[in-house]
Design a protein around this motif. Structure first.
Motif, mmCIF file in Angstrom:
data_model
loop_
_atom_site.group_PDB
_atom_site.id
_atom_site.type_symbol
_atom_site.label_atom_id
_atom_site.label_comp_id
_atom_site.label_asym_id
_atom_site.label_seq_id
_atom_site.Cartn_x
_atom_site.Cartn_y
_atom_site.Cartn_z
ATOM 1 N N PHE B 99 0.834 -1.315 0.074
ATOM 2 C CA PHE B 99 -0.160 0.142 0.037
ATOM 3 C C PHE B 99 0.929 1.196 -0.032
ATOM 4 N N GLY B 100 1.968 1.271 0.724
ATOM 5 C CA GLY B 100 2.779 2.400 0.986
ATOM 6 C C GLY B 100 3.322 2.519 -0.480
ATOM 7 N N LEU B 101 3.900 1.479 -1.158
ATOM 8 C CA LEU B 101 4.554 1.597 -2.394
ATOM 9 C C LEU B 101 3.476 2.152 -3.321
ATOM 10 N N LEU B 103 1.081 4.219 -2.818
ATOM 11 C CA LEU B 103 0.642 5.754 -2.577
ATOM 12 C C LEU B 103 2.015 6.322 -3.195
ATOM 13 N N ILE B 104 2.966 5.991 -3.216
ATOM 14 C CA ILE B 104 4.228 6.558 -3.680
ATOM 15 C C ILE B 104 4.111 6.651 -5.003
ATOM 16 N N ASN B 107 0.871 8.776 -6.078
ATOM 17 C CA ASN B 107 1.303 10.323 -6.251
ATOM 18 C C ASN B 107 2.095 10.852 -7.126
ATOM 19 N N TYR B 111 1.351 13.751 -9.764
ATOM 20 C CA TYR B 111 2.079 14.946 -9.631
ATOM 21 C C TYR B 111 2.718 15.350 -11.164
ATOM 22 N N LYS B 114 -0.869 14.822 -13.782
ATOM 23 C CA LYS B 114 -1.949 15.659 -12.938
ATOM 24 C C LYS B 114 -3.322 14.507 -13.026
#
Lengths: 316, 288
Positions: B99-101, B103-104, B107, B111, B114
Motif C-alpha cells: 500500500f505504501g509503495l 501511495l508513492i 502520487n 504529480y 495531473k
C-alpha cells in the motif's frame, strides 16, 4: 491496572489541558489527535489483540458520520444522534463480524476493505436520504463563536477518546481480551479448549466499530458538511494501521503514542509539501515496516542498531 | 437483441478483466502477497501507451513490446530490493508495504500527469462492426483479442517453460520446490516481475478503451480482487472464468438495476463468494 495503562490515562489527561494554551488551530489539531487516537485504539482491538488485519475503519467512520448527519437533519439533538451512530455501528459490525471474521488472512483483509466500497456506493446511491455525491449539510450545533465551538468539539472528541481508552483497558484486562489473545496465537487450539471464538470475534469487531462510528458522527457535526468520498476515504482505514505499527502493535499506550506522532508527521508534511503528501506517507510506511517493525515502543538504542544493521529484523 | 448485446459486451469485458486480474492472481498465488500496486501499474502502462502514441507516434502494439520488459525489470527489482525483506512477515505487513509503495507511485503519477482524464484516440479511428443489431467497436475487439492472447501466452509459459514450471512448483509446495533445487528467491522475483509485466500490458490495452487517470487505479485494483476471488487464485483459467462471471453480473445488473449499482453488486458477489466458496470457481483450498 498495569503501569502502561496508567501512563496511557495520564497521557490522555495531559491532552485535555491543550485549550489552556491554544488558539483555534491548536484546538483543531488536538481534536484530530483525539480522533486518530480513537481510530488506533479501536483498530487495536481487532488488529492488535485478535490479530485480524481489518481495513474496515473507514466503513464505520463513514457510516457513523452519515447516521449522525441524517439524524441531526431530522432534528434529533447531537448527543442522541451520536448514541444512534454508536449503537448502529456496534450492532451492524457485530452482525457482519460474525460472518466476515470466519475468513482469515488476506481474505478477511479484502472483505473488510470491500465493506468500505459497498457502504460508499450505497450512500452514493441513496440520494434521497444522503444527498448522494452532492454531500450532506449538517446544522450547526451552537452557533456561538468559532473558538467556543472549537473548544466544545475538542472536549467532546477528547471525552470519547477517554471512554474508548477505558473500554479498551477493560477489554485488555478481561476474559474477552484474554480470549482474543488466544485467538491471535492459535485459533484452532482456542476453539478446541472450548472458547466461543465466533462470539468473541463478533464482540471485538462490534467494539472496534462503535467508537469509530461515534467519532465519525462527531466529525460530521464538527465540519458541518460531509460527502461520500471524504468520509469513506480508504486512507482512514490505513492510517490506524500505520499508527498502530508506529507505536507498537497490541499495546494501547503504544498505539495512542503512535497516533499522536503520526498526526504530528502528517501535519508537518501537509503544511510543507501538500502536493506530494501521500507519497511522503508511502515512504514513511515503507521505512517504518523495514526498519522499525515493532514500533516506537520498542525503541532502545541497542534495538535500533540491530534493526538497522542486524542480519534480519523480526516481525510481529 | 438486448440480451445478446449484454452477452457480447460481457464476453468482451470479461476477457479484459481476466487480463487485469491475471498478474495480480499470479503474485497472490505464488508469493502469497496481495499486491496493492497492481492498479497503479495498470495506469502506468496506459500512460506509457498514451505517451508512446502521442509523442513518438508508436502504435499501442509497439507500446506492448516496450511495456512488457520494462515492467518486468521494474517488478523484479521491486521484489528483490523491498518486498523480499518482509515476505515471511504476517499479512498485515506485506499488505501495508505494498500500500505504501502504491501511495508513492500513484502520487508520483498525479504529480507528473495531473489527475485529469485523458484518452488515447487512434487516428484514423477504427470504427465499429455490427452483426444483426449487435454493435461492437473494433478497437474493443482488438483489445479483447490481445488480452486473450496475453492470457494464453502466460498459460503456455507456465506450462511449457522451465521457469514457468518452477513457478507452479513453488506455488504448489514451496518447501518441496527448494528440495528439488529451485531458487525460490529468484522465482519469487520472476513471478512478481511477470505480474508487473502483465499489469503494464493490460494497461496498454485499457488505454485503447477507457479514459486514463491516476484516479482510476483503485477501480482496476478492485476488479482484480473480485476476479481473483471469483475465479480462484493463481490459475489462468480461473482468472478467465472469474472475469467473465464478473462482466456478466455487472452487465445484467446495469440493465436491471441501473449502472450506478454495478460496483455494489460486484462487491456483494465478492462477499458471497468469500463466505460461501473462498477458494473460487476453479481454485483449490489452502491459500490464505
Amino acid at each position: 491496572m498495569t503501569r502502561t495503562n496508567i501512563a496511557l490515562l495520564v497521557l490522555i489527561a495531559f491532552v485535555a489541558a491543550l485549550p489552556l494554551f491554544g488558539d483555534a488551530y491548536a484546538l483543531r489539531l488536538g481534536t484530530m489527535a483525539c480522533m486518530y487516537a480513537i481510530f488506533a485504539l479501536s483498530w487495536n482491538i481487532v488488529g492488535g489483540f485478535a490479530g485480524y488485519p481489518s481495513f474496515a475503519t473507514a466503513a464505520f467512520f463513514g457510516l457513523g458520520a452519515y447516521t449522525t448527519g441524517i439524524l441531526m437533519n431530522k432534528g434529533v439533538p447531537l448527543t442522541l444522534s451520536l448514541l444512534g451512530s454508536l449503537v448502529l455501528c456496534l450492532v451492524l459490525a457485530a452482525a457482519l463480524g460474525a460472518v466476515l471474521l470466519r475468513l482469515r488472512g488476506h481474505y478477511f483483509a479484502i472483505a473488510s476493505l470491500s465493506l468500505v466500497e459497498v457502504f460508499r456506493e450505497l450512500v452514493n446511491n441513496a440520494t434521497d436520504l444522503t444527498g448522494g455525491g452532492m454531500g450532506l449539510n449538517i446544522p450547526l450545533v451552537s452557533g456561538s463563536s468559532v473558538l467556543s465551538d472549537a473548544t466544545f468539539f475538542f472536549y467532546a472528541m477528547w471525552g470519547l477518546l477517554l471512554i474508548t481508552a477505558l473500554v479498551v483497558i477493560a477489554v485488555s484486562m478481561s476474559k474477552l481480551g484474554f480470549g482474543l489473545n488466544c485467538i491471535r496465537q492459535n485459533e484452532t487450539a482456542s476453539n478446541m479448549v472450548g472458547l466461543n471464538s465466533t462470539l468473541y470475534k463478533a464482540v471485538a469487531f462490534g467494539l472496534s466499530a462503535c467508537f469509530v462510528g461515534a467519532a465519525g458522527g462527531l466529525y460530521a457535526a464538527w465540519v458541518h458538511y460531509i460527502d461520500p468520498s471524504d468520509v469513506f476515504d480508504i486512507l482512514y482505514s490505513v492510517k490506524p494501521i500505520v499508527m498502530a505499527l508506529m507505536g507498537g502493535l497490541g499495546s494501547p499506550l503504544g498505539v495512542v503514542c503512535g497516533a499522536f506522532v503520526y498526526l504530528g508527521l502528517e501535519e508537518v508534511v501537509w503544511r510543507n509539501y501538500i502536493q506530494i503528501h501521500s507519497g511522503v506517507l508511502g515512504v514513511l510506511i515503507i521505512l517504518l515496516l523495514l526498519f522499525l517493525p515493532h514500533g516506537l515502543i520498542s525503541l532502545h538504542a541497542g534495538k535500533v542498531w540491530r534493526g538497522l544493521f542486524g542480519r534480519k529484523a523480526k516481525h510481529v | 437483441m438486448l440480451a445478446i448485446q449484454v452477452l457480447i459486451n460481457a464476453l468482451v469485458l470479461g476477457c479484459l478483466y481476466a487480463c487485469i486480474a491475471i498478474g495480480f492472481s499470479l503474485v497472490w498465488g505464488v508469493l502469497n502477497v496481495i499486491n496493492l500496486i497492481h492498479g497503479s501499474f495498470i495506469v502506468l502502462g496506459a500512460y506509457l501507451a498514451w505517451g508512446a502514441y502521442n509523442s513518438l507516434g508508436l502504435s499501442p502494439w509497439y507500446a506492448l513490446l516496450i511495456a512488457a520488459p520494462a515492467f518486468f525489470v521494474f517488478g523484479y527489482l521491486l521484489q528483490r530490493l523491498l518486498l523480499n525483506r518482509v515476505i515471511t512477515a504476517p499479512v498485515l505487513v506485506t499488505l501495508t508495504l505494498t500500500f505504501g509503495l502504491d501511495l508513492i507511485l500513484n502520487n508520483a503519477m498525479i504529480y507528473y500527469f495531473k489527475a485529469d482524464y485523458r484518452k488515447l484516440i487512434l487516428n484514423p479511428p477504427t470504427g465499429s462492426i455490427s452483426i444483426f443489431d449487435v454493435v461492437v467497436p473494433v478497437d474493443r475487439l482488438i483489445a479483447t483479442a490481445s488480452a486473450l492472447a496475453l492470457t494464453f501466452l502466460l498459460y503456455l509459459l507456465l506450462r511449457r517453460s522451465k521457469v514457468g514450471r518452477a513457478i507452479v512448483a513453488v506455488r504448489l509446495d514451496r518447501d518441496a520446490a527448494v528440495l528439488m533445487g529451485v531458487d525460490v528467491k529468484s522465482i519469487y522475483a520472476t513471478a512478481f516481475g511477470l505480474g508487473a509485466a502483465l499489469a503494464g500490458c493490460a494497461g496498454v490495452l485499457m488505454a485503447l478503451i477507457f479514459p486514463i487517470s491516476p484516479l482510476t487505479s483503485s477501480a482496476y485494483l478492485g476488479k482484480a480482487f473480485v476476479v481473483c476471488v471469483l475465479g480462484g487464485l493463481g490459475s489462468v483459467s480461473g482468472a478467465l472464468a472469474g472475469g467473465l462471471l464478473l462482466a456478466l453480473v455487472e452487465g445484467v445488473g446495469s440493465v436491471y438495476l441501473g449502472p450506478a449499482h454495478a460496483v455494489t453488486l460486484s462487491f456483494v458477489l465478492l462477499i458471497i463468494f468469500l463466505v460461501v466458496r473462498p477458494q473460487g470457481l476453479l481454485g483449490r483450498k489452502g491459500f490464505e
